[in-house]
Design an enzyme around this catalytic site. Structure first.
Site, PDB file in Angstrom:
ATOM      1  CG  ASP A  83      -1.912   1.121   1.223  1.00 38.76           C
ATOM      2  OD1 ASP A  83      -2.521   1.362   0.171  1.00 38.76           O
ATOM      3  OD2 ASP A  83      -2.067   1.778   2.266  1.00 38.76           O
ATOM      4  CG  ASP A 123      -2.268   7.462   0.280  1.00 40.55           C
ATOM      5  OD1 ASP A 123      -1.271   8.070  -0.128  1.00 40.55           O
ATOM      6  OD2 ASP A 123      -3.357   7.460  -0.309  1.00 40.55           O
TER       7      ASP A 123
END
Length: 323
Positions: free
Chosen positions: A12, A14
């Site tokens: 991922d 963010d």
């Protein structure tokens, strides 16, 4: 090292690699070393606003190794999902940014901006400055029978200023106006993981994320192992009280965890810590690193919870010790 058991990291962005325009401390260096040791890096993001090239450029500016081919977005997963359900060359109303428009075009579909063009589908993703007029066009098209697809269901997204509304919150405008729920493409739903596997050819992937309800649940849905890092949304309290589908395989402070041996956690013990239940509450004894204490506490809490979850009041004594 933890990384040695995996051929591909599905990362991922963010809250894991960066927060807004700033890198998470230690993240770029950890990724450089992981790649040097032979791991394939794939950045898998629910954010559909930017193109893969723009995301890769941002990562390189932060010092992380990345090319456009290393980026897998919910926009790409959403575009594939639409392309599988509408005729080739169909018009698709894009309620979102350039990343979503490009992904739709790359699937041989025609991005449009008004309901008057009779789109076969409406696809929505988060974008800065998303205007009421475009949301209204999307609602009109859905009311006229267009397939409704959303890039992801994240209600918030992390920034250095705090959590801001995410695409899941914005999707409620069209859903509430039409009574039609979208088909979701991003984590934790299967299409984005499928897109990641197609693009990377991974055989032994490790999902790395900061959110229990997207990254970790997505890994659980796909039957693959996961690492939760505490640099984004989810907190120690969230992990301790997690239900089974939100429980990661591993817990680490940040991406540097990938380059360390993962300690054995047995019978509520890890490092210098031991966790146990006493009088209906979780107790943590010993000393050592905060993360080893959390690992020990998770093992004890999840054993007691079984297929359910423990209440936060029951783990509060542990949280007080791990501050």
């Amino acid at each position: 090292m933890l990384i040695d058991g995996y051929d591909t990291l599905l990362l991922d962005l963010d809250g894991v690699v960066y927060l807004g325009s700033h890198a998470v401390p230690g993240a770029p260096e950890a990724l450089e070393e992981a790649q040097r040791r032979g791991a394939r890096l794939a950045y898998v993001t629910n954010n559909a606003s930017r193109t893969p090239a723009a995301i890769a450029g941002h990562l390189r500016e932060l010092g992380a190794p990345a090319t456009a081919d290393d980026i897998v977005t919910s926009a790409q997963a959403a575009a594939r999902l639409v392309a599988e359900r509408v005729p080739p060359g169909s018009s698709v109303l894009v309620v979102g940014g350039s990343g979503l428009r490009l992904a739709v075009r790359d699937r041989g579909l025609r991005p449009v901006s008004t309901a008057a063009e009779s789109p076969a589908a409406v696809v929505q993703g988060i974008a800065p400055g998303l205007a009421y007029g475009l949301l209204a066009e999307g609602a009109l098209a859905v009311r006229h029978g267009a397939l409704f697809v959303a890039s992801n269901r994240d209600s918030t997204m992390p920034t250095r200023r705090g959590e801001l509304p995410g695409n899941g919150a914005m999707v409620r405008v069209i859903a509430a106006a039409t009574g039609v729920e979208p088909v979701y493409a991003g984590k934790p739903d299967p299409p984005l993981h499928r897109e990641s596997m197609i693009r990377t050819g991974a055989r032994r992937p490790l999902v790395v994320g900061d959110r229990l309800d997207t990254d970790i649940e997505g890994a659980s849905n796909a039957g693959v192992e996961s690492l939760l890092v505490l640099t984004g949304v989810s907190t120690p309290a969230d992990v301790l009280t997690a239900e089974p589908r939100h429980r990661p395989t591993y817990v680490g402070e940040d991406l540097r965890t990938l380059l360390l041996p993962y300690p054995e956690v047995r019978d509520g013990a890890c490092g210098g810590w031991r966790a146990r239940w006493q009088y209906g509450a979780l107790r943590l004894d010993g000393d050592g690193s905060r993360i080893d204490g959390l690992r020990a506490a998770c093992a004890a809490a999840w054993t007691v919870a079984g297929e359910g979850r423990v209440e936060e009041d029951a783990v509060k004594p542990v949280l007080d010790r791990l501050r």
